[in-house]
Scaffold this active site. Structure first.
Site, PDB file in Angstrom:
ATOM      1  N   ILE A 160       0.878  -1.167   0.000  1.00  0.00           N
ATOM      2  CA  ILE A 160       0.000   0.000   0.000  1.00  0.00           C
ATOM      3  C   ILE A 160       0.916   1.218   0.000  1.00  0.00           C
ATOM      4  O   ILE A 160       1.572   1.538   0.986  1.00  0.00           O
ATOM      5  CB  ILE A 160      -0.997  -0.030   1.185  1.00  0.00           C
ATOM      6  CG1 ILE A 160      -1.952   1.154   1.111  1.00  0.00           C
ATOM      7  CG2 ILE A 160      -0.318  -0.172   2.526  1.00  0.00           C
ATOM      8  CD1 ILE A 160      -3.182   1.011   2.006  1.00  0.00           C
ATOM      9  N   GLU A 161       0.993   1.879  -1.152  1.00  0.00           N
ATOM     10  CA  GLU A 161       2.045   2.866  -1.390  1.00  0.00           C
ATOM     11  C   GLU A 161       1.503   4.288  -1.460  1.00  0.00           C
ATOM     12  O   GLU A 161       0.573   4.577  -2.220  1.00  0.00           O
ATOM     13  CB  GLU A 161       2.797   2.523  -2.678  1.00  0.00           C
ATOM     14  CG  GLU A 161       3.967   3.462  -2.966  1.00  0.00           C
ATOM     15  CD  GLU A 161       4.872   2.955  -4.070  1.00  0.00           C
ATOM     16  OE1 GLU A 161       5.735   3.743  -4.520  1.00  0.00           O
ATOM     17  OE2 GLU A 161       4.732   1.798  -4.493  1.00  0.00           O
ATOM     18  N   VAL A 162       2.138   5.175  -0.685  1.00  0.00           N
ATOM     19  CA  VAL A 162       1.863   6.613  -0.662  1.00  0.00           C
ATOM     20  C   VAL A 162       0.360   6.872  -0.514  1.00  0.00           C
ATOM     21  O   VAL A 162      -0.269   7.531  -1.338  1.00  0.00           O
ATOM     22  CB  VAL A 162       2.440   7.323  -1.915  1.00  0.00           C
ATOM     23  CG1 VAL A 162       2.463   8.836  -1.701  1.00  0.00           C
ATOM     24  CG2 VAL A 162       3.854   6.846  -2.222  1.00  0.00           C
TER      25      VAL A 162
END
Length: 267
Positions: A160-162
């Site tokens: 789960i990115e940025v």
């Protein structure tokens, strides 16, 4: 020989809510060995590294997830062949940012799959480029749907990115996936950084979420200066005739030299 017991998917699930896992992207055997010795739990690795027979000697206990941009691997069938090859080489899971169809096919074969949500670099055009995803209601809903769909297709984890931490925390409470936070704050069961950021060797853009613990860039610059200086000294020695010196030359009996000279003269 004592058998090394690596972490399993079941182990990760049992650790949910008990402690955070530490994950790194490593690119070399030296980085993999350092991660092993430092007690890192999980590593993302280039496919070629997991295929190196020396990898498991360097990192016997690391939960290793090879991954590459889905456009480099290809179709669902290509992914299946690739994933089987990775598992045969010693991978514990595979990363896949391709379609849900592909992720489902991998999961149905019993291969642990880690998907991706939020800012997906290979699909960034759909969310506006390299920027946060989830700062609006619409994009927060998008991230939630991505996680729900990955869970439904059989993935065991998702990067789960940025994504803003409050959004990721809400999602984390509503999924059985192992969420791997890269720039999502504590909204994950694992924290993920790139070795180049941790070591300070990244000479490009440094993400907001990255934390630098060493300054390898400065050390590399110092070593490059030393390299140039050493090469320069070598050139000057060659030009001055001081290299090679007597200590660098092979000895031979004078009688052999004399006899060889006579032989040459006669022939």
């Amino acid at each position: 020989m004592k058998r090394i017991q690596r972490m399993t998917v079941a182990d990760m699930r049992a650790l949910r809510g008990k402690r955070q896992l530490a994950m790194l992207r490593v690119e070399t055997l030296e980085e993999a060995e350092a991660a092993e010795r430092a007690g890192v739990d999980m590593v993302s690795v280039p496919p070629e590294l997991i295929c190196d027979p020396a990898f498991r000697d360097a990192a016997p206990s690391l939960f290793a997830i090879p991954g590459a941009d889905f456009v480099e691997i290809g179709t669902t069938e290509d992914f299946l062949r690739w994933a089987f090859a990775m598992v045969r080489a010693g991978a514990d899971a595979v990363y896949c940012s391709a379609s849900l169809k592909t992720i489902r096919a991998l999961a149905e074969e019993g291969i642990p799959v880690c998907g991706h949500s939020g800012l997906i670099p290979s699909k960034r055009t759909w969310t506006g480029g390299f920027k946060a995803v989830g700062k609006t209601l619409e994009t927060a809903q998008l991230v939630y749907r991505q996680i729900a769909e990955l869970e439904a297709t059989g993935a065991f984890a998702a990067e789960i990115e940025v994504v803003p931490e409050p959004i990721a925390l809400e999602i984390m409470q509503r999924t059985s996936l192992i969420l791997i936070s890269m720039g999502a704050g504590n909204g994950g069961h694992a924290q993920y950084l790139f070795s180049e950021d941790v070591l300070g060797s990244n000479r490009g853009h440094i993400p907001r979420h990255a934390k630098t613990y060493r300054n390898f860039a400065a050390e590399f610059a110092r070593l490059q200066d030393e390299r140039v200086a050493a090469y320069g000294e070598y050139v000057r020695d060659v030009q001055a005739g001081t290299y090679p010196g007597a200590e660098h030359k092979l000895g031979v009996d004078k009688e052999v030299v004399s006899a060889f000279g006579k032989w040459l003269a006669a022939n």
